[in-house]
Design an enzyme around this catalytic site. Structure first.
Site, PDB file in Angstrom:
ATOM      1  N   LYS A  15      -1.221   0.273   4.777  1.00 57.68           N
ATOM      2  CA  LYS A  15      -2.050   1.410   5.525  1.00 57.68           C
ATOM      3  C   LYS A  15      -2.523   2.156   4.407  1.00 57.68           C
ATOM      4  O   LYS A  15      -3.613   2.617   4.672  1.00 57.68           O
ATOM      5  CB  LYS A  15      -0.799   2.126   6.016  1.00 57.68           C
ATOM      6  CG  LYS A  15       0.276   2.946   5.770  1.00 57.68           C
ATOM      7  CD  LYS A  15       0.877   3.622   6.581  1.00 57.68           C
ATOM      8  CE  LYS A  15       1.932   4.470   6.058  1.00 57.68           C
ATOM      9  NZ  LYS A  15       2.785   4.141   5.307  1.00 57.68           N
ATOM     10  N   ARG A  90       5.275  11.707   9.712  1.00 56.38           N
ATOM     11  CA  ARG A  90       6.589  10.881   9.634  1.00 56.38           C
ATOM     12  C   ARG A  90       7.611  11.128  10.795  1.00 56.38           C
ATOM     13  O   ARG A  90       8.516  10.245  10.882  1.00 56.38           O
ATOM     14  CB  ARG A  90       7.132  10.731   8.346  1.00 56.38           C
ATOM     15  CG  ARG A  90       6.268  10.212   7.233  1.00 56.38           C
ATOM     16  CD  ARG A  90       6.792   8.931   6.751  1.00 56.38           C
ATOM     17  NE  ARG A  90       7.094   8.332   5.605  1.00 56.38           N
ATOM     18  CZ  ARG A  90       6.069   8.286   4.601  1.00 56.38           C
ATOM     19  NH1 ARG A  90       4.717   9.033   4.537  1.00 56.38           N
ATOM     20  NH2 ARG A  90       6.665   8.008   3.450  1.00 56.38           N
ATOM     21  N   ARG A 129       5.543  -4.993  -5.431  1.00 60.23           N
ATOM     22  CA  ARG A 129       4.320  -4.087  -5.768  1.00 60.23           C
ATOM     23  C   ARG A 129       4.393  -3.208  -6.842  1.00 60.23           C
ATOM     24  O   ARG A 129       5.608  -3.051  -7.506  1.00 60.23           O
ATOM     25  CB  ARG A 129       4.466  -2.873  -4.423  1.00 60.23           C
ATOM     26  CG  ARG A 129       3.295  -1.798  -4.525  1.00 60.23           C
ATOM     27  CD  ARG A 129       3.284  -1.411  -3.415  1.00 60.23           C
ATOM     28  NE  ARG A 129       4.213  -0.228  -2.864  1.00 60.23           N
ATOM     29  CZ  ARG A 129       4.245   0.573  -1.910  1.00 60.23           C
ATOM     30  NH1 ARG A 129       3.077   0.441  -0.877  1.00 60.23           N
ATOM     31  NH2 ARG A 129       4.918   1.416  -1.704  1.00 60.23           N
ATOM     32  N   ARG A 160       7.180   1.462  -8.769  1.00 65.78           N
ATOM     33  CA  ARG A 160       7.450   2.811  -8.232  1.00 65.78           C
ATOM     34  C   ARG A 160       8.913   2.803  -8.238  1.00 65.78           C
ATOM     35  O   ARG A 160       9.547   2.079  -7.682  1.00 65.78           O
ATOM     36  CB  ARG A 160       6.838   2.627  -6.862  1.00 65.78           C
ATOM     37  CG  ARG A 160       5.451   3.603  -6.867  1.00 65.78           C
ATOM     38  CD  ARG A 160       4.885   3.825  -5.517  1.00 65.78           C
ATOM     39  NE  ARG A 160       5.478   4.157  -4.387  1.00 65.78           N
ATOM     40  CZ  ARG A 160       5.270   4.414  -3.463  1.00 65.78           C
ATOM     41  NH1 ARG A 160       4.044   4.037  -2.899  1.00 65.78           N
ATOM     42  NH2 ARG A 160       5.907   4.957  -2.556  1.00 65.78           N
ATOM     43  N   ARG A 171      14.370   3.194   2.587  1.00 68.24           N
ATOM     44  CA  ARG A 171      13.071   3.591   3.197  1.00 68.24           C
ATOM     45  C   ARG A 171      12.653   2.829   4.693  1.00 68.24           C
ATOM     46  O   ARG A 171      12.349   3.492   5.697  1.00 68.24           O
ATOM     47  CB  ARG A 171      11.957   3.438   2.237  1.00 68.24           C
ATOM     48  CG  ARG A 171      12.064   4.362   1.023  1.00 68.24           C
ATOM     49  CD  ARG A 171      10.906   3.781  -0.185  1.00 68.24           C
ATOM     50  NE  ARG A 171       9.692   3.982   0.380  1.00 68.24           N
ATOM     51  CZ  ARG A 171       8.553   3.285  -0.194  1.00 68.24           C
ATOM     52  NH1 ARG A 171       9.073   2.442  -1.039  1.00 68.24           N
ATOM     53  NH2 ARG A 171       7.285   3.309   0.233  1.00 68.24           N
TER      54      ARG A 171
END
Ligand code: AMP
Length: 223
Positions: A15, A90, A129, A160, A171
């Site tokens: 996204k 969220r 990632r 990250r 998450r």
């Protein structure tokens, strides 16, 4: 009428990338609460520093704090023609606060796009990632000749802190528990759309453009 878009979807759905592309093409600002918080940490801002521990554990930051960030950001002139929100809302409480802000602005409805990707694929994507330690850009996995360097500024690519496997699962769990009820909150609106995120980014982009333009015509944002 403005083009007010929320890009929804679990972490790893693409996204951020899609929000940035869509916003660039339509001349709108992308507003990512995650990016704003990470920038705030780098700059040593108190609100962001207080949120850091929660972010590192993959938990959500307090509603009042992120709502305050978004309220302030949406009041800036570049957001007058509309915006693309990434990573906000969220929770249902955040969504209610956003509805009030959008109502006060009075320039068109919210268009809500949910990018859907199966969980297995999300875990695979998130574990691989990398972001640039210098400029913060998400690394495109195959865009650089030297896999350890940022294609944009040459900075070192790092994982990250919250993309660690254990934190990734946390998450996704947090997303299921708190963010999915948002889909229920928005589902019955005429401007709610679903996009299949488990396909090539160009195809996702094309689908997004189509459904957003369609929702805008239904919602009255396009003359
Ligand atoms: P993101 O880059 O959107 O994945 O956000 C990274 C982290 O920032 C999240 O795991 C949360 O800790 C925090 N965060 C970002 N946006 C929000 C939000 N709307 N509400 C609560 N926490 C947020």
């Amino acid at each position: 009428m403005g083009l007010n878009v929320i890009m929804m979807g679990p972490p790893g759905a693409g996204k951020g990338t899609q929000a940035a592309r869509f916003a660039r093409e339509r001349g709108l600002p992308t507003i990512s609460t995650g990016d704003i918080l990470r920038e705030g940490i780098k700059e040593g801002r108190p609100l962001a520093l207080a949120a850091k521990a929660k972010m590192d554990r993959g938990e959500l930051v307090d509603d009042e704090d992120v709502v305050a960030i978004v309220r302030e950001r949406l009041a800036r002139p570049d957001a007058a023609p509309g915006f693309v929100l990434d990573g906000f809302p969220r929770t249902v409480a955040q969504a209610r606060a956003l509805d009030r802000i959008v109502e006060q602005r009075g320039n068109g409805p919210l268009i809500v796009v949910d990018i859907v990707v199966p969980e297995q694929e999300l875990v695979r994507r998130l574990a691989g990632r990398r972001i640039c330690s210098k400029c913060g850009t998400n690394a495109e996995p195959f865009a650089s000749d030297s896999p350890g360097a940022c294609a944009r500024c040459g900075g070192e690519l790092v994982q990250r802190a919250d993309d660690d496997q254990r934190v990734v699962l946390e998450r996704l769990k947090v997303d299921q528990r708190t963010t999915r009820p948002l889909v229920e909150y928005y589902r019955d609106r005429p401007t709610f759309r679903v996009v299949n995120g488990a396909q090539a980014p160009e195809r996702v982009a094309h689908e997004l453009d189509t459904v957003i333009d369609d929702a805008a015509s239904v919602g009255g944002a396009v003359a």
